[in-house]
Design a protein around this motif. Structure first.
Motif, PDB file in Angstrom:
ATOM      1  N   GLU A 142      50.495 -11.396 -51.710  1.00 23.24           N
ATOM      2  CA  GLU A 142      49.889 -11.366 -53.048  1.00 23.24           C
ATOM      3  C   GLU A 142      50.702 -10.462 -53.976  1.00 23.24           C
ATOM      4  O   GLU A 142      50.937 -10.805 -55.144  1.00 23.24           O
ATOM      5  N   PHE A 143      51.154  -9.317 -53.459  1.00 22.16           N
ATOM      6  CA  PHE A 143      51.955  -8.411 -54.273  1.00 22.16           C
ATOM      7  C   PHE A 143      53.286  -9.050 -54.639  1.00 22.16           C
ATOM      8  O   PHE A 143      53.782  -8.881 -55.758  1.00 22.16           O
ATOM      9  N   MET A 144      53.907  -9.774 -53.703  1.00 24.10           N
ATOM     10  CA  MET A 144      55.179 -10.425 -53.984  1.00 24.10           C
ATOM     11  C   MET A 144      55.031 -11.479 -55.078  1.00 24.10           C
ATOM     12  O   MET A 144      55.914 -11.627 -55.940  1.00 24.10           O
ATOM     13  N   GLU A 145      53.929 -12.219 -55.068  1.00 23.74           N
ATOM     14  CA  GLU A 145      53.680 -13.204 -56.115  1.00 23.74           C
ATOM     15  C   GLU A 145      53.528 -12.506 -57.466  1.00 23.74           C
ATOM     16  O   GLU A 145      54.078 -12.944 -58.482  1.00 23.74           O
ATOM     17  N   PHE A 146      52.803 -11.390 -57.470  1.00 19.44           N
ATOM     18  CA  PHE A 146      52.636 -10.595 -58.686  1.00 19.44           C
ATOM     19  C   PHE A 146      53.993 -10.072 -59.173  1.00 19.44           C
ATOM     20  O   PHE A 146      54.299 -10.122 -60.363  1.00 19.44           O
TER      21      PHE A 146
END
Length: 418
Positions: free
Chosen positions: A373-377
């Motif tokens: 999720e952080f990588m997508e953000f």
């Protein structure tokens, strides 16, 4: 190691302004197949200059010249190539024209001429905001051009379509970035001029090329920028990618430059002869992703007094005796690989490194889902931050790139870090 130096604009924080109207060279069709001996069609790009009506190409100033991206193997290319119309003293819609020339890009020889068109602005204005086809002179085919105040709308439409098509792909960053660079050609700012975006579009093309055997097209392109065309020797410096800027690539020269840089830095971004602007590598970033800090930039672009406070903390966390060590990283790697039958390098390893950095730097344990999720953000932040500032402040680009929702996600992460 690469060191890039540019002259500081008089007002580096002044927001860019969107142009009142511009020209969109949308596409061409029926171009001559200049590469027929190689069993494929042309690789066309278009170059434009502005000047008085009926003036020759040479009589039009090189300062007005701007070039599109190259479309590979296509005799009916779509460029969506846009730039603003700006008049010097004494010029107007009645006596000014755009002259465009189309070429076939060749790596091993001179680029082949595919035709040209001289289009007075008063003629283009008859179809204000309508795309019309104009025949090419000196060859076959035609080119589709629009003059009006809705050029940015056409570019945003392309951006929205690209985001929709590419967002589920692991390589979606590159196509969206390329469209943003094309948007950048339409705007003016103190740093990111059309010269910069033209470089970035060319760079994106070779960066996207596949590596075959021992040949890396992106490495070759970069090295060729600093190679002397007459002697073939590497000078380790070249002019660009910004206007009036120099890129150095000699390790020894860069070490000496950095050694002498300290005396040029003040204690903040206003009292020294040099400072680090809001750049990430060659990418010029806008201010919209950092509303929570007064300098409105990525951490690398923070004022010197902030670095003086942060750097010792980072050394304490990541330096000798800090929160990580080689044995600890090996253990985390074993945990990551255990039970896996396959990995996706571009996704899985980045997610793992994100989890490791959160543990070491912030003392936070992320689940694999939270890491993803952080990588997508983070991908969204890189795309938004690289958009032309004027495009985000005026028009629908901010909505297309989900600026507001991304800032909300960022605020949640910051709260978690607190």
């Amino acid at each position: 190691i690469h060191y890039h130096e540019i002259p500081v604009p008089k007002s580096p924080d002044a927001p860019a302004q969107m142009q009142e109207f511009g020209i969109l060279v949308k596409s061409a069709k029926g171009l001559r197949d200049a590469d027929w001996l190689l069993a494929h069609t042309s690789d066309p790009y278009v170059v434009c200059r502005m000047g008085p009506v009926a003036s020759s190409w040479k009589d039009k100033s090189e300062k007005t010249e701007i070039r599109s991206e190259t479309i590979d193997n296509d005799s009916n290319p779509t460029w969506q190539f846009a730039f603003p119309v700006e008049f010097p003293a004494g010029a107007s819609m009645l006596n000014w024209e755009v002259q465009l020339r189309i070429f076939d890009s060749d790596v091993t020889s001179f680029d082949d001429f595919l035709g040209e068109a001289q289009l007075p602005l008063r003629v283009l204005a008859e179809g204000w905001n309508d795309t019309k086809d104009y025949p090419l002179q000196g060859s076959q085919g035609s080119v589709a051009v629009l003059l009006g105040d809705r050029v940015s709308d056409a570019l945003n439409k392309e951006l929205a379509q690209t985001v929709l098509e590419e967002r589920t792909s692991s390589t979606w960053f590159a196509p969206v970035r390329k469209v943003l660079d094309k948007l950048g050609l339409y705007f003016r700012s103190s740093f990111a001029t059309p010269i910069f975006y033209t470089y970035m579009i060319r760079m994106a093309r070779v960066w996207a090329a596949s590596i075959t055997g021992n040949r890396d097209p992106s490495s070759e392109w970069f090295l060729n920028q600093s190679r002397d065309p007459q002697t073939g020797e590497d000078t380790y410096r070249w002019q660009g990618p910004l206007a009036h800027s120099t890129t150095f690539s000699s390790n020894s020269e860069i070490k000496q430059i950095l050694k002498n840089l300290g005396e040029r830095l003040g204690t903040n971004n206003t009292n020294g002869k040099a400072y680090k602007p809001n750049f990430l590598g060659f990418n010029v970033l806008n201010r919209y992703m950092w509303p929570e800090v007064p300098w409105h930039s990525i951490g690398l672009g923070a004022p010197q007094e902030v670095h003086a406070w942060v750097r010792p903390l980072l050394t304490k966390l990541a330096g000798p005796g800090g929160r990580w060590s080689t044995p600890w990283l090996r253990e985390k790697a074993r945990e990551f690989f255990h039970g896996r039958e396959s990995i996706i390098l571009n996704e899985d390893l980045r997610t793992w490194s994100t989890r490791v950095l959160h543990r070491a730097m912030a003392g936070i344990d992320l689940t694999e889902a939270e890491g993803a999720e952080f990588m997508e953000f983070q991908r969204n932040v890189l795309i938004i931050a690289g958009a032309p500032e004027a495009a985000l402040s005026v028009g629908p680009v901010a909505s297309t790139l989900s600026l507001e929702s991304t800032l909300e996600i960022k605020a949640k992460w910051i709260q978690r870090y607190k």
